[in-house]
Design an enzyme around this catalytic site. Structure first.
Site, PDB file in Angstrom:
ATOM      1  N   LYS A 187       0.848  -1.207   0.000  1.00 31.00           N
ATOM      2  CA  LYS A 187       0.000   0.000   0.000  1.00 31.00           C
ATOM      3  C   LYS A 187       0.881   1.254   0.000  1.00 31.00           C
ATOM      4  CE  LYS A 187      -3.361  -2.736   2.451  1.00 31.00           C
ATOM      5  NZ  LYS A 187      -4.757  -2.793   2.813  1.00 31.00           N
TER       6      LYS A 187
ATOM      7  N   GLU B 196     -11.014 -10.663  -2.381  1.00 31.59           N
ATOM      8  CA  GLU B 196     -10.756  -9.898  -1.157  1.00 31.59           C
ATOM      9  C   GLU B 196     -12.072  -9.296  -0.646  1.00 31.59           C
ATOM     10  OE1 GLU B 196      -6.452  -8.548  -0.826  1.00 31.59           O
ATOM     11  OE2 GLU B 196      -7.437  -7.111  -2.113  1.00 31.59           O
TER      12      GLU B 196
ATOM     13  N   SER C  40      -6.942  -9.648   5.846  1.00 21.43           N
ATOM     14  CA  SER C  40      -6.487  -9.979   7.205  1.00 21.43           C
ATOM     15  C   SER C  40      -5.817 -11.354   7.298  1.00 21.43           C
ATOM     16  CB  SER C  40      -7.636  -9.853   8.212  1.00 21.43           C
ATOM     17  OG  SER C  40      -8.076  -8.503   8.267  1.00 21.43           O
TER      18      SER C  40
ATOM     19  N   GLY D 287      -1.834  -7.686   3.046  1.00 21.45           N
ATOM     20  CA  GLY D 287      -1.568  -6.273   3.277  1.00 21.45           C
ATOM     21  C   GLY D 287      -0.699  -6.074   4.506  1.00 21.45           C
TER      22      GLY D 287
HETATM   23  C1  PEP Z   1      -4.840  -5.977   0.968  1.00 24.57           C
HETATM   24  O1  PEP Z   1      -4.459  -4.838   1.053  1.00 24.57           O
HETATM   25  O2  PEP Z   1      -4.962  -6.502  -0.152  1.00 24.57           O
HETATM   26  C2  PEP Z   1      -5.140  -6.724   2.194  1.00 24.57           C
HETATM   27  C3  PEP Z   1      -5.634  -7.921   2.075  1.00 24.57           C
HETATM   28  O3  PEP Z   1      -4.871  -6.096   3.382  1.00 24.57           O
HETATM   29  P1  PEP Z   1      -4.837  -6.790   4.849  1.00 24.57           P
HETATM   30  O4  PEP Z   1      -4.062  -8.075   4.707  1.00 24.57           O
HETATM   31  O5  PEP Z   1      -4.165  -5.797   5.722  1.00 24.57           O
HETATM   32  O6  PEP Z   1      -6.253  -7.057   5.237  1.00 24.57           O
END
Ligand code: PEP
Length: 253
Positions: free
Chosen positions: A11, A167, A213, A234
């Site tokens: 990110k 996602e 997550s 992420g």
């Molecule tokens: C992402 O940004 O694609 C993501 C899945 O974030 P996180 O793992 O922090 O939920």
């Protein structure tokens, strides 16, 4: 057997200097092996530094977005050939943060993914339902519409060359992860729709990552699911130790 692909989405974190430090830490902890593909997606400004720090490594390098034109009057955008030249081999398109905060549509995701493919990049096509959509029982309708629109007009060879990331929006950055049953239901349905679009043989080869997550303590059960072929990670990808443990879970699957 589809090879697992774990990709870290950094990110808007990590300057070039911080990127070099994290890549070094990752390389020290990862214990690279050919059994799992691993990639990172740092911000655009850190890609050149990442490529340099990755010399001699098999880690993949991804952009976090790309425009559909190769060049032009599109202030703030970056094109697929630009990512290719800086050393990327893949690019995330349609991430829910782009959809939520920057008005990204399925039609734009389709054009971005097509441009990525034409430049020889692997698009990681992200989709997933919001909490309101899940609670209204509309998850499969929403995801079905997204995959059809994002891949509309693609040849079977183009579909085979891309990666899909399921996602659920409510699971991204929230610490709330899909249950194995929720993830498997959508992944299996996605493979069916991909089969409708590009044929069963292609659908059997396309990797579908789960994202939302993913952490060291839940990675193993998600990655063991029959239609989960990796993860888009992420928050946990910014911690070398956590990311290495997720990759290790993929290796054991
Ligand atoms: C992402 O940004 O694609 C993501 C899945 O974030 P996180 O793992 O922090 O939920």
């Amino acid at each position: 057997m589809r090879k697992a692909f774990i990709c870290g989405n950094w990110k808007m974190f990590k300057t070039p200097g911080e990127t070099v430090a994290l890549v070094r830490e990752l390389r020290a902890k990862l214990n690279e092996s050919a059994s799992v593909e691993v990639g990172i997606a740092p911000p655009f400004t850190s890609l050149a530094a990442a490529r340099q720090a990755l010399l001699g490594s098999h880690l993949r390098l991804a952009g976090q977005n790309c425009h559909w034109e190769a060049q032009g009057t599109f202030t703030g955008e970056v094109s697929a050939p630009m990512l290719k030249e800086v050393g990327c081999d893949s690019v995330i398109v349609g991430h829910s943060e782009r959809r939520q905060h920057f008005g990204e549509t399925d039609e734009a995701v389709n054009r971005r993914a097509r441009a990525a493919l034409e430049s020889g990049l692997t698009p990681i096509v992200c989709l997933g339902e919001t909490l309101a959509e899940r609670e209204a029982g509309r998850t499969l309708d929403v995801v079905s519409r997204q995959i059809r629109a994002c891949l509309a007009g693609f040849s079977p060879a183009q579909v085979e060359a891309l990666v899909v990331a399921y996602e659920p929006v409510w699971a991204i950055g929230t610490g709330r992860v899909a249950t194995p049953a929720q993830a498997q239901e959508v992944h299996q349905a996605l493979r069916g729709w991909i089969s409708d679009l590009a044929g069963r043989a292609v659908a059997d080869k396309v990797r579908i990552q789960y994202g939302g997550s993913v952490k060291p303590d839940n990675a193993a059960e998600l990655l063991a699911l029959p239609d989960v072929d990796g993860a888009l990670v992420g928050g946990a990808s910014l911690k070398a130790d956590d990311f290495a443990r997720i990759v290790a879970a993929a290796r054991r699957r």
